[in-house]
Design a protein around this motif. Structure first.
Motif, mmCIF file in Angstrom:
data_model
loop_
_atom_site.group_PDB
_atom_site.id
_atom_site.type_symbol
_atom_site.label_atom_id
_atom_site.label_comp_id
_atom_site.label_asym_id
_atom_site.label_seq_id
_atom_site.Cartn_x
_atom_site.Cartn_y
_atom_site.Cartn_z
ATOM 1 N N LEU A 333 -14.501 -0.882 -4.275
ATOM 2 C CA LEU A 333 -12.810 -1.550 -4.701
ATOM 3 C C LEU A 333 -12.107 -2.796 -4.435
ATOM 4 O O LEU A 333 -11.328 -3.744 -5.752
ATOM 5 C CB LEU A 333 -11.583 -0.870 -3.146
ATOM 6 C CG LEU A 333 -11.553 0.705 -2.950
ATOM 7 C CD1 LEU A 333 -11.015 0.476 -1.399
ATOM 8 C CD2 LEU A 333 -11.405 1.268 -3.534
ATOM 9 N N ALA A 334 -14.149 -3.046 -4.718
ATOM 10 C CA ALA A 334 -13.478 -4.938 -4.501
ATOM 11 C C ALA A 334 -13.034 -5.271 -6.176
ATOM 12 O O ALA A 334 -13.917 -4.205 -7.023
ATOM 13 C CB ALA A 334 -14.527 -5.500 -4.695
ATOM 14 N N GLY A 335 -12.440 -6.194 -7.141
ATOM 15 C CA GLY A 335 -11.975 -6.820 -8.283
ATOM 16 C C GLY A 335 -10.378 -5.769 -8.399
ATOM 17 O O GLY A 335 -9.788 -6.242 -9.873
ATOM 18 N N ARG A 352 0.910 -1.035 2.092
ATOM 19 C CA ARG A 352 1.380 -0.375 1.541
ATOM 20 C C ARG A 352 1.249 1.404 1.447
ATOM 21 O O ARG A 352 2.138 1.693 0.930
ATOM 22 C CB ARG A 352 1.203 -0.920 0.085
ATOM 23 C CG ARG A 352 0.893 -2.202 -0.316
ATOM 24 C CD ARG A 352 2.242 -2.696 -1.790
ATOM 25 N NE ARG A 352 2.330 -1.709 -2.752
ATOM 26 C CZ ARG A 352 1.558 -2.595 -3.255
ATOM 27 N NH1 ARG A 352 0.821 -3.511 -3.811
ATOM 28 N NH2 ARG A 352 1.171 -2.167 -5.211
ATOM 29 N N HIS A 353 0.236 1.343 2.399
ATOM 30 C CA HIS A 353 0.067 2.793 2.230
ATOM 31 C C HIS A 353 0.570 3.043 4.050
ATOM 32 O O HIS A 353 0.615 4.332 3.994
ATOM 33 C CB HIS A 353 -1.267 3.323 1.932
ATOM 34 C CG HIS A 353 -1.042 2.745 0.768
ATOM 35 N ND1 HIS A 353 -0.454 3.766 -0.539
ATOM 36 C CD2 HIS A 353 -1.269 2.418 -0.388
ATOM 37 C CE1 HIS A 353 -0.593 4.008 -1.439
ATOM 38 N NE2 HIS A 353 -0.676 2.436 -1.883
ATOM 39 N N HIS A 354 1.129 1.858 4.811
ATOM 40 C CA HIS A 354 0.863 2.414 6.442
ATOM 41 C C HIS A 354 0.269 3.176 7.043
ATOM 42 O O HIS A 354 0.296 3.711 7.578
ATOM 43 C CB HIS A 354 2.404 2.968 6.353
ATOM 44 C CG HIS A 354 4.050 1.980 6.654
ATOM 45 N ND1 HIS A 354 5.004 2.471 5.281
ATOM 46 C CD2 HIS A 354 3.665 1.150 5.964
ATOM 47 C CE1 HIS A 354 5.030 2.150 4.900
ATOM 48 N NE2 HIS A 354 5.273 0.620 5.415
ATOM 49 N N ARG A 392 -6.293 5.682 -5.437
ATOM 50 C CA ARG A 392 -6.589 6.453 -7.281
ATOM 51 C C ARG A 392 -5.159 4.634 -7.293
ATOM 52 O O ARG A 392 -4.984 4.861 -8.926
ATOM 53 C CB ARG A 392 -5.402 7.764 -6.586
ATOM 54 C CG ARG A 392 -6.726 8.711 -6.964
ATOM 55 C CD ARG A 392 -5.720 9.944 -7.326
ATOM 56 N NE ARG A 392 -4.238 10.116 -6.205
ATOM 57 C CZ ARG A 392 -4.114 10.530 -5.043
ATOM 58 N NH1 ARG A 392 -4.990 11.305 -4.195
ATOM 59 N NH2 ARG A 392 -3.128 10.930 -4.644
ATOM 60 N N ASP A 393 -3.805 4.857 -6.762
ATOM 61 C CA ASP A 393 -3.181 3.822 -7.014
ATOM 62 C C ASP A 393 -3.955 2.404 -7.760
ATOM 63 O O ASP A 393 -3.911 1.275 -8.773
ATOM 64 C CB ASP A 393 -2.339 3.375 -5.982
ATOM 65 C CG ASP A 393 -0.946 4.722 -6.020
ATOM 66 O OD1 ASP A 393 -1.298 5.426 -6.545
ATOM 67 O OD2 ASP A 393 -0.161 4.837 -5.182
ATOM 68 N N LEU A 394 -4.663 2.240 -7.365
ATOM 69 C CA LEU A 394 -5.594 0.962 -7.254
ATOM 70 C C LEU A 394 -6.147 0.638 -9.104
ATOM 71 O O LEU A 394 -7.137 1.893 -8.543
ATOM 72 C CB LEU A 394 -6.977 0.316 -6.626
ATOM 73 C CG LEU A 394 -5.855 -0.164 -5.097
ATOM 74 C CD1 LEU A 394 -7.370 -0.058 -4.033
ATOM 75 C CD2 LEU A 394 -5.579 -1.213 -5.141
#
Ligand code: PMP
Ligand code: GLU
Length: 395
Positions: A333-335, A352-354, A392-394
């Motif tokens: 997920l980095a970057g 953001r996603h609790h 997915r949102d990233l």
């Protein structure tokens, strides 16, 4: 103004695990629907017979000080449990009961370390080891491991880190945060190094009853030649869902260490809580069937969480063999969206996603986050669905 604070206090980092648990509770109290994968404590109620023993103890008037190192009855119950479970024999004089296994560890480091003494700590490690060692004036020597090697310490690397100041090593199997159980071969290898370099071995076995599949747990002092150079640490928190009772203990044949740690305790907390000791006697001597019931439920939750992690794009984890944590690799997920390390991932998931989790940095890895599966299957499914959406949102 920091002028009143000691250097020790200024350098101290607060426990990251407890900080996340506090944050989780704070958000929940504000009505925010947070899924908590942070807390490292069983979510089951303490078994009824144990709660009843605590109540009866208060009714009997056991509301005063006890001997500093624990009641003779509790020491006997501990000796009996260790002998029944592992055929390892200790005398009651070789036990010190403290206010949780965390306190046992704290007492040990205070009792054995002089300024500059080194303790080998295998990374990833439980957040409190380096801090407790440093608080005692000692130096935590962090030894990295590889995920591809199941996070097991590598003998050659360990030996290369040993100096004339090395006094001890600390082992934690099954491990918090990785859930990895050290195989016999690793235990023997570490035992060989301890023997060769005359080191003490502190074995934190707090998760010994939370073992999955057909993995087998073996206490470190049962390795031939190791009993007299080890200090076994355990407690009732995890096995019996008794974290709030605060009862832990150490067992060692080195009675000078027991005495030194007891004397320290006599000048700090006095004895552990009297009714909590009575409850712990019942936990250790009473029926053990609920331990297995809870273990089985943890195993199902482990399966569920492990499958959901590994079907998520961007996440991966080794299958935990014990404890109740998954150490999830988030380096993919980095970057994305300004994420650089696991602290950013944890922040993003919470804000953001609790979903609350503990970043890997305080455990010695910035590429991981720790998810606790000491929560219901329903919450695991919901929390993992949120994490999947978060990934997915990233972009
Ligand atoms: N060791 C490890 C690895 C732990 O995860 C914990 C959990 N708090 C402890 C020791 C201490 O447990 P307690 O003080 O509740 O007995
Ligand atoms: N050991 C648990 C954890 O790692 C409880 C909190 C703590 O004492 O660190 O989450």
């Amino acid at each position: 103004m920091t002028k009143w604070l000691s250097q020790r206090a200024l350098q101290l980092k607060p426990s990251a695990t407890l900080a996340i648990s506090a944050k989780e509770k704070e958000l929940k109290s504000k009505g925010i629907d947070v899924i908590g994968f942070g807390a490292g404590e069983p979510d089951f109620p303490t078994p009824a017979h144990i709660r009843e023993a605590a109540k009866q103890s208060i009714e009997r008037g056991e509301t005063f000080y006890t001997p500093v190192g624990g009641t003779p009855e509790l020491k006997k119950a501990i000796v009996h449990r260790i002998s029944q479970d592992y055929q390892l024999s200790y005398e009651p004089e070789e036990i010190l009961v403290s206010c949780g296994a965390k306190h046992s560890l704290y007492n040990i480091f205070q009792a054995i370390l002089d300024p500059g003494d080194e303790v080998l700590v295998f990374a990833p490690f439980w957040v409190s080891y380096p801090e407790m060692i440093a608080l005692s004036g000692g130096v935590p020597v962090l030894i990295p491991s590889q995920e591809k090697d199941f996070f097991l310490p590598d003998g050659a690397r360990v030996e290369a880190a040993i100096t004339r100041r090395t006094k001890a090593m600390i082992i934690n199997s099954p491990s918090n945060p990785t859930g990895i159980l050290y195989p016999q071969e690793t235990l023997h290898q570490l035992a060989g190094l301890a023997e060769k370099h005359d080191l003490l071995v502190i074995s934190d076995e707090i998760y010994d009853k939370l073992i999955y599949d057909d993995a087998k747990f073996r206490p470190f002092p049962s390795i031939p030649g190791m009993k007299d150079r080890s200090i076994l640490v355990n407690g009732v928190s995890k096995t019996y869902a008794m974290t709030g009772f605060r009862i832990g203990y150490l067992a060692t044949t080195n009675r000078l260490i027991v005495k030194a740690a007891t004397d320290l305790q006599s000048q700090s907390t006095s004895n552990p809580s009297n009714p909590a000791q009575a409850a712990s006697i019942e936990a250790l001597q009473g029926p053990q069937n609920e331990v297995e019931v809870m273990r089985k439920i943890f195993e199902q939750r482990r399966n569920l969480m492990f499958n959901l992690i590994n079907e998520t794009d961007g996440l991966s984890a080794l299958k935990p063999q014990g404890a109740f944590y998954a150490f999830v690799n988030v380096s993919a997920l980095a970057g994305k969206n300004g994420i650089t390390d696991s602290g950013d991932v944890a922040k993003y998931l919470l804000e953001r996603h609790h979903v609350a989790c503990v970043p890997g940095g305080p455990f010695g890895s910035n590429e991981h986050i720790r998810l606790s599966f000491a929560t219901s299957e329903e919450k695991i499914s919901e929390g993992m669905a949120r994490i999947q959406k978060a990934c997915r949102d990233l972009k």
